[in-house]
Design a protein around this motif. Structure first.
Motif, PDB file in Angstrom:
ATOM      1  N   LEU A 123     -12.202   7.211 -20.073  1.00 34.87           N
ATOM      2  CA  LEU A 123     -11.853   6.086 -19.203  1.00 34.87           C
ATOM      3  C   LEU A 123     -12.465   4.790 -19.718  1.00 34.87           C
ATOM      4  CD1 LEU A 123     -12.154   7.625 -15.627  1.00 34.87           C
ATOM      5  CD2 LEU A 123     -10.078   7.083 -16.899  1.00 34.87           C
ATOM      6  N   ALA A 124     -13.696   4.858 -20.213  1.00 34.77           N
ATOM      7  CA  ALA A 124     -14.352   3.666 -20.769  1.00 34.77           C
ATOM      8  C   ALA A 124     -13.584   3.157 -21.989  1.00 34.77           C
ATOM      9  CB  ALA A 124     -15.800   3.984 -21.131  1.00 34.77           C
ATOM     10  N   ALA A 125     -13.100   4.061 -22.822  1.00 30.69           N
ATOM     11  CA  ALA A 125     -12.312   3.663 -23.992  1.00 30.69           C
ATOM     12  C   ALA A 125     -10.984   3.035 -23.570  1.00 30.69           C
ATOM     13  CB  ALA A 125     -12.076   4.865 -24.904  1.00 30.69           C
ATOM     14  N   VAL A 126     -10.374   3.571 -22.526  1.00 30.83           N
ATOM     15  CA  VAL A 126      -9.127   3.003 -22.010  1.00 30.83           C
ATOM     16  C   VAL A 126      -9.394   1.593 -21.489  1.00 30.83           C
ATOM     17  CG1 VAL A 126      -7.384   3.191 -20.179  1.00 30.83           C
ATOM     18  CG2 VAL A 126      -8.037   5.218 -21.494  1.00 30.83           C
ATOM     19  N   GLU A 127     -10.476   1.422 -20.755  1.00 29.19           N
ATOM     20  CA  GLU A 127     -10.798   0.093 -20.224  1.00 29.19           C
ATOM     21  C   GLU A 127     -11.002  -0.908 -21.352  1.00 29.19           C
ATOM     22  OE1 GLU A 127     -13.725  -2.139 -17.044  1.00 29.19           O
ATOM     23  OE2 GLU A 127     -13.862   0.021 -17.284  1.00 29.19           O
ATOM     24  N   ARG A 128     -11.660  -0.512 -22.420  1.00 29.07           N
ATOM     25  CA  ARG A 128     -11.834  -1.413 -23.569  1.00 29.07           C
ATOM     26  C   ARG A 128     -10.478  -1.816 -24.157  1.00 29.07           C
ATOM     27  NH1 ARG A 128     -16.121   2.129 -24.465  1.00 29.07           N
ATOM     28  NH2 ARG A 128     -14.956   3.322 -26.034  1.00 29.07           N
ATOM     29  N   ASN A 129      -9.508  -0.896 -24.153  1.00 25.96           N
ATOM     30  CA  ASN A 129      -8.160  -1.186 -24.635  1.00 25.96           C
ATOM     31  C   ASN A 129      -7.446  -2.202 -23.766  1.00 25.96           C
ATOM     32  OD1 ASN A 129      -6.297   0.449 -26.694  1.00 25.96           O
ATOM     33  ND2 ASN A 129      -8.183   1.582 -26.304  1.00 25.96           N
ATOM     34  N   CYS A 130      -7.750  -2.212 -22.493  1.00 27.47           N
ATOM     35  CA  CYS A 130      -7.047  -3.085 -21.555  1.00 27.47           C
ATOM     36  C   CYS A 130      -7.263  -4.561 -21.860  1.00 27.47           C
ATOM     37  CB  CYS A 130      -7.475  -2.778 -20.125  1.00 27.47           C
ATOM     38  SG  CYS A 130      -6.855  -1.195 -19.553  1.00 27.47           S
ATOM     39  N   HIS A 131      -8.344  -4.892 -22.509  1.00 28.08           N
ATOM     40  CA  HIS A 131      -8.619  -6.293 -22.796  1.00 28.08           C
ATOM     41  C   HIS A 131      -7.628  -6.871 -23.803  1.00 28.08           C
ATOM     42  CE1 HIS A 131     -12.093  -6.130 -20.254  1.00 28.08           C
ATOM     43  NE2 HIS A 131     -12.505  -5.053 -20.895  1.00 28.08           N
ATOM     44  N   ASP A 132      -6.866  -6.018 -24.481  1.00 31.67           N
ATOM     45  CA  ASP A 132      -5.841  -6.475 -25.418  1.00 31.67           C
ATOM     46  C   ASP A 132      -4.460  -6.574 -24.769  1.00 31.67           C
ATOM     47  OD1 ASP A 132      -7.689  -6.608 -27.483  1.00 31.67           O
ATOM     48  OD2 ASP A 132      -7.276  -4.566 -28.157  1.00 31.67           O
ATOM     49  N   LEU A 133      -4.372  -6.238 -23.484  1.00 25.17           N
ATOM     50  CA  LEU A 133      -3.103  -6.296 -22.760  1.00 25.17           C
ATOM     51  C   LEU A 133      -2.983  -7.630 -22.023  1.00 25.17           C
ATOM     52  CD1 LEU A 133      -3.065  -2.731 -21.161  1.00 25.17           C
ATOM     53  CD2 LEU A 133      -1.677  -3.526 -23.071  1.00 25.17           C
ATOM     54  N   PRO A 134      -1.753  -8.008 -21.617  1.00 27.16           N
ATOM     55  CA  PRO A 134      -1.601  -9.206 -20.787  1.00 27.16           C
ATOM     56  C   PRO A 134      -2.472  -9.096 -19.534  1.00 27.16           C
ATOM     57  CG  PRO A 134       0.536  -8.425 -21.521  1.00 27.16           C
ATOM     58  CD  PRO A 134      -0.481  -7.385 -21.928  1.00 27.16           C
ATOM     59  N   TYR A 135      -2.975 -10.229 -19.064  1.00 30.61           N
ATOM     60  CA  TYR A 135      -3.959 -10.276 -17.979  1.00 30.61           C
ATOM     61  C   TYR A 135      -3.554  -9.453 -16.761  1.00 30.61           C
ATOM     62  CZ  TYR A 135      -6.796 -11.933 -14.149  1.00 30.61           C
ATOM     63  OH  TYR A 135      -7.607 -11.975 -13.054  1.00 30.61           O
ATOM     64  N   GLU A 136      -2.343  -9.651 -16.241  1.00 28.16           N
ATOM     65  CA  GLU A 136      -1.924  -8.953 -15.014  1.00 28.16           C
ATOM     66  C   GLU A 136      -1.907  -7.441 -15.214  1.00 28.16           C
ATOM     67  OE1 GLU A 136      -1.509  -9.784 -11.797  1.00 28.16           O
ATOM     68  OE2 GLU A 136      -2.387 -11.660 -12.469  1.00 28.16           O
ATOM     69  N   HIS A 137      -1.461  -6.983 -16.362  1.00 26.50           N
ATOM     70  CA  HIS A 137      -1.442  -5.543 -16.635  1.00 26.50           C
ATOM     71  C   HIS A 137      -2.867  -5.007 -16.716  1.00 26.50           C
ATOM     72  CE1 HIS A 137       2.620  -6.341 -18.815  1.00 26.50           C
ATOM     73  NE2 HIS A 137       2.727  -6.431 -17.518  1.00 26.50           N
ATOM     74  N   ALA A 138      -3.707  -5.718 -17.444  1.00 25.95           N
ATOM     75  CA  ALA A 138      -5.095  -5.286 -17.599  1.00 25.95           C
ATOM     76  C   ALA A 138      -5.808  -5.254 -16.241  1.00 25.95           C
ATOM     77  CB  ALA A 138      -5.834  -6.211 -18.562  1.00 25.95           C
ATOM     78  N   ARG A 139      -5.584  -6.271 -15.421  1.00 23.21           N
ATOM     79  CA  ARG A 139      -6.239  -6.341 -14.103  1.00 23.21           C
ATOM     80  C   ARG A 139      -5.848  -5.144 -13.239  1.00 23.21           C
ATOM     81  NH1 ARG A 139      -5.380  -8.742  -9.107  1.00 23.21           N
ATOM     82  NH2 ARG A 139      -3.265  -9.290  -9.682  1.00 23.21           N
ATOM     83  N   ARG A 140      -4.554  -4.792 -13.233  1.00 19.64           N
ATOM     84  CA  ARG A 140      -4.084  -3.658 -12.422  1.00 19.64           C
ATOM     85  C   ARG A 140      -4.692  -2.349 -12.906  1.00 19.64           C
ATOM     86  NH1 ARG A 140      -0.455   0.145 -13.003  1.00 19.64           N
ATOM     87  NH2 ARG A 140       0.452  -0.736 -14.868  1.00 19.64           N
ATOM     88  N   ILE A 141      -4.733  -2.165 -14.214  1.00 19.59           N
ATOM     89  CA  ILE A 141      -5.257  -0.921 -14.788  1.00 19.59           C
ATOM     90  C   ILE A 141      -6.753  -0.801 -14.531  1.00 19.59           C
ATOM     91  CG2 ILE A 141      -5.662   0.307 -16.948  1.00 19.59           C
ATOM     92  CD1 ILE A 141      -2.962  -1.057 -17.887  1.00 19.59           C
ATOM     93  N   ILE A 142      -7.485  -1.878 -14.765  1.00 22.32           N
ATOM     94  CA  ILE A 142      -8.939  -1.837 -14.545  1.00 22.32           C
ATOM     95  C   ILE A 142      -9.245  -1.606 -13.075  1.00 22.32           C
ATOM     96  CG2 ILE A 142     -11.050  -3.217 -14.646  1.00 22.32           C
ATOM     97  CD1 ILE A 142      -9.923  -4.359 -17.318  1.00 22.32           C
ATOM     98  N   ALA A 143      -8.452  -2.197 -12.181  1.00 23.44           N
ATOM     99  CA  ALA A 143      -8.649  -1.945 -10.742  1.00 23.44           C
ATOM    100  C   ALA A 143      -8.438  -0.471 -10.424  1.00 23.44           C
ATOM    101  CB  ALA A 143      -7.703  -2.814  -9.922  1.00 23.44           C
ATOM    102  N   ALA A 144      -7.420   0.151 -11.028  1.00 25.57           N
ATOM    103  CA  ALA A 144      -7.176   1.584 -10.814  1.00 25.57           C
ATOM    104  C   ALA A 144      -8.327   2.412 -11.366  1.00 25.57           C
ATOM    105  CB  ALA A 144      -5.863   2.004 -11.461  1.00 25.57           C
ATOM    106  N   LEU A 145      -8.853   2.025 -12.521  1.00 24.60           N
ATOM    107  CA  LEU A 145      -9.992   2.745 -13.097  1.00 24.60           C
ATOM    108  C   LEU A 145     -11.224   2.615 -12.209  1.00 24.60           C
ATOM    109  CD1 LEU A 145      -9.623   1.689 -16.844  1.00 24.60           C
ATOM    110  CD2 LEU A 145      -9.148   3.940 -15.891  1.00 24.60           C
TER     111      LEU A 145
END
Length: 152
Positions: A123-145
């Motif tokens: 999960l930590a590795a996935v969260e690090r990946n999210c920083h390369d995604l568009p802001y809204e997508h990353a925000r939704r994913i990190i909130a779910a995590l």
């Protein structure tokens, strides 16, 4: 957070192509409807899945978390050509929405046949990946995590 293991090239068709139906023998467990999940590309490939010219451009990772998606709905395929071309007859169609491929899939990650709980380090590795995604997508994913219970 849960993950769903899918053989290649089906996993790539979900992460990088238009496939939004996953065929399963059982319906989505009700507690997981509407939840955010990770798409895990399994170690095996379905050699008879798709013509090579259809999938050659999609990145093919194995034993890796390659995307994030929402389990939107589920229905039994009772009519011919239901959810064509991706839906198979006489199966449950798990409908995926808000699919986002991870730019740097964490691997190796061992999967399971059904929905499975992802370890905290993955999960930590996935969260690090999210920083390369568009802001809204990353925000939704990190909130779910962030709403997930620790696995340890």
């Amino acid at each position: 957070m849960r993950a769903l293991t899918v053989k290649q090239p089906w996993a790539a068709a979900i992460a990088h192509g238009p496939k939004r139906i996953e065929n399963r023998s059982k319906p989505i467990p009700p507690a997981h409807l509407g939840s955010t999940i990770l798409i895990h590309a399994g170690a095996a490939e379905d050699e008879n899945a798709l013509p090579a010219d259809m999938v050659h451009a999609w990145p093919r990772h194995f034993s890796a978390i390659i995307a994030v998606a929402t389990l939107a709905s589920c229905h039994e395929a009772t009519k011919p050509r239901c959810c064509a071309p991706w839906g198979f007859p006489a199966t449950w169609h798990w409908v995926l929405e808000d699919v986002h491929a991870l730019p740097h899939p964490p691997r190796p990650v061992r999967g399971q046949l059904e929905l499975w709980t992802v370890d905290d380090d993955v999960l930590a590795a996935v969260e690090r990946n999210c920083h390369d995604l568009p802001y809204e997508h990353a925000r939704r994913i990190i909130a779910a995590l962030d709403t997930q219970e620790p696995t340890r």
